[in-house]
Design a protein around this motif. Sequence first.
Motif, PDB file in Angstrom:
ATOM      1  N   ASN A  86       0.719  -1.342   0.102  1.00  0.00           N
ATOM      2  CA  ASN A  86      -0.010  -0.104  -0.001  1.00  0.00           C
ATOM      3  C   ASN A  86       0.883   1.430   0.002  1.00  0.00           C
ATOM      4  N   GLY A  90      -3.398   3.428   5.664  1.00  0.00           N
ATOM      5  CA  GLY A  90      -4.715   3.992   4.967  1.00  0.00           C
ATOM      6  C   GLY A  90      -5.822   3.305   5.661  1.00  0.00           C
ATOM      7  N   THR A  91      -6.703   3.097   4.794  1.00  0.00           N
ATOM      8  CA  THR A  91      -8.091   2.396   5.033  1.00  0.00           C
ATOM      9  C   THR A  91      -8.083   1.052   4.739  1.00  0.00           C
ATOM     10  N   TRP A 111      -3.875   2.027  11.538  1.00  0.00           N
ATOM     11  CA  TRP A 111      -4.831   1.659  10.147  1.00  0.00           C
ATOM     12  C   TRP A 111      -6.406   2.175  10.596  1.00  0.00           C
ATOM     13  N   ASN A 143     -15.501   2.511  -3.771  1.00  0.00           N
ATOM     14  CA  ASN A 143     -14.169   3.044  -3.980  1.00  0.00           C
ATOM     15  C   ASN A 143     -13.583   3.761  -2.661  1.00  0.00           C
ATOM     16  N   ASP A 146      -8.190   1.532   0.668  1.00  0.00           N
ATOM     17  CA  ASP A 146      -7.020   1.452  -0.034  1.00  0.00           C
ATOM     18  C   ASP A 146      -6.629  -0.195   0.125  1.00  0.00           C
ATOM     19  N   VAL A 147      -7.120  -0.914   1.014  1.00  0.00           N
ATOM     20  CA  VAL A 147      -6.549  -2.376   0.945  1.00  0.00           C
ATOM     21  C   VAL A 147      -7.988  -3.010   1.676  1.00  0.00           C
ATOM     22  N   VAL A 171     -12.846  -1.351  -3.236  1.00  0.00           N
ATOM     23  CA  VAL A 171     -11.718  -0.766  -3.349  1.00  0.00           C
ATOM     24  C   VAL A 171     -11.408   0.328  -3.965  1.00  0.00           C
ATOM     25  N   LYS A 172     -10.458   0.903  -3.695  1.00  0.00           N
ATOM     26  CA  LYS A 172      -9.934   2.311  -4.410  1.00  0.00           C
ATOM     27  C   LYS A 172      -9.451   1.935  -5.790  1.00  0.00           C
ATOM     28  N   ASN A 174      -6.507   1.731  -8.028  1.00  0.00           N
ATOM     29  CA  ASN A 174      -5.106   1.374  -7.667  1.00  0.00           C
ATOM     30  C   ASN A 174      -4.920   0.668  -6.373  1.00  0.00           C
ATOM     31  N   GLY A 175      -6.243   0.545  -5.586  1.00  0.00           N
ATOM     32  CA  GLY A 175      -6.140  -0.129  -4.162  1.00  0.00           C
ATOM     33  C   GLY A 175      -5.788  -1.659  -4.506  1.00  0.00           C
ATOM     34  N   LYS A 279      -4.202  -5.854  -7.817  1.00  0.00           N
ATOM     35  CA  LYS A 279      -4.369  -4.594  -8.061  1.00  0.00           C
ATOM     36  C   LYS A 279      -5.666  -4.246  -8.746  1.00  0.00           C
TER      37      LYS A 279
END
Length: 281
Positions: A86, A90-91, A111, A143, A146-147, A171-172, A174-175, A279
């Motif tokens: 990551n 993050g989230t 986290w 979205n 992050d993970v 997930v975002k 690019n998460g 990814k």
Amino acid sequence: MNFLNEPFLKVKDYSVSGEEFGLLIDENLQLLKTYPQPELSELSKYYESEAYISHTDSKRSLFEITYHFIKQKALRNKIKLVERWNGGKGTLLDIGTGTGDFLAEAKRNHWKSVGIEPNENARTKAKLKGICLVESLTELEDNYFDVVTMWHVLEHVPDLENQIKELKRVVKPNGVIFIAVPNFKSYDANYYGKYWAAYDVPRHLWHFSKTAMEKLFAKQNLKLKKVLPLWFDSFYVSLLSEKYKSGKMNLFKAFWIGLQSNLKGRKNLEYSSHIYIFKNS
């Protein structure tokens, strides 16, 4: 999915019901499906066992004490792995939180984390550790994370393809998504056959290969970036498999088979269990 009618293998539920189930194969995906799969209303009864170790914090035996000791080291390693991919904290969403130890470790490492756990007993224990839980994925924003992690959980999910769609949704861009599942192509799976503990029918509804994981997630434009071994799983699974096969935990035999599985895995990259890193694209 296109599963053949004839079972790839017939397997018994050794830990709860004693019932026999078939494993059907989709040859294109190299994916196995437990058949028949219990109705949703019936699934919970197959988890009603004190022996189901992921839903308990108890340390009543040497086996459980060893399991939890190794688990603590594994938790720290998982957090390091997640942070490396990551690029920091993050989230985090953990699906199938169990008694909350992974998210407790994530919380200690600052986290912002949320968990989902369907089992009431495990959920109660997780809440006592200060874990934030939601009832289902439908409560979560698009979205947002992050993970997303699922540590030995995807094999339990009834609606597999919809679950992967939901992972894509939450997930975002690019998460990163981390999925750990057993590998029925491993040496220990082949050695133990119908006694292989990681089949764990009918709690495990699906049984994965690397081909299956890559193809299923590619349908949602989730790109497989890395496959990593879970070294300890071969020993843990072999120990249980010995018990199912012979009626007792043959420690030395299990250690030898687990070691063999890891050594052969270094050559053919087919370990007892893998962590898959995807990814979002």
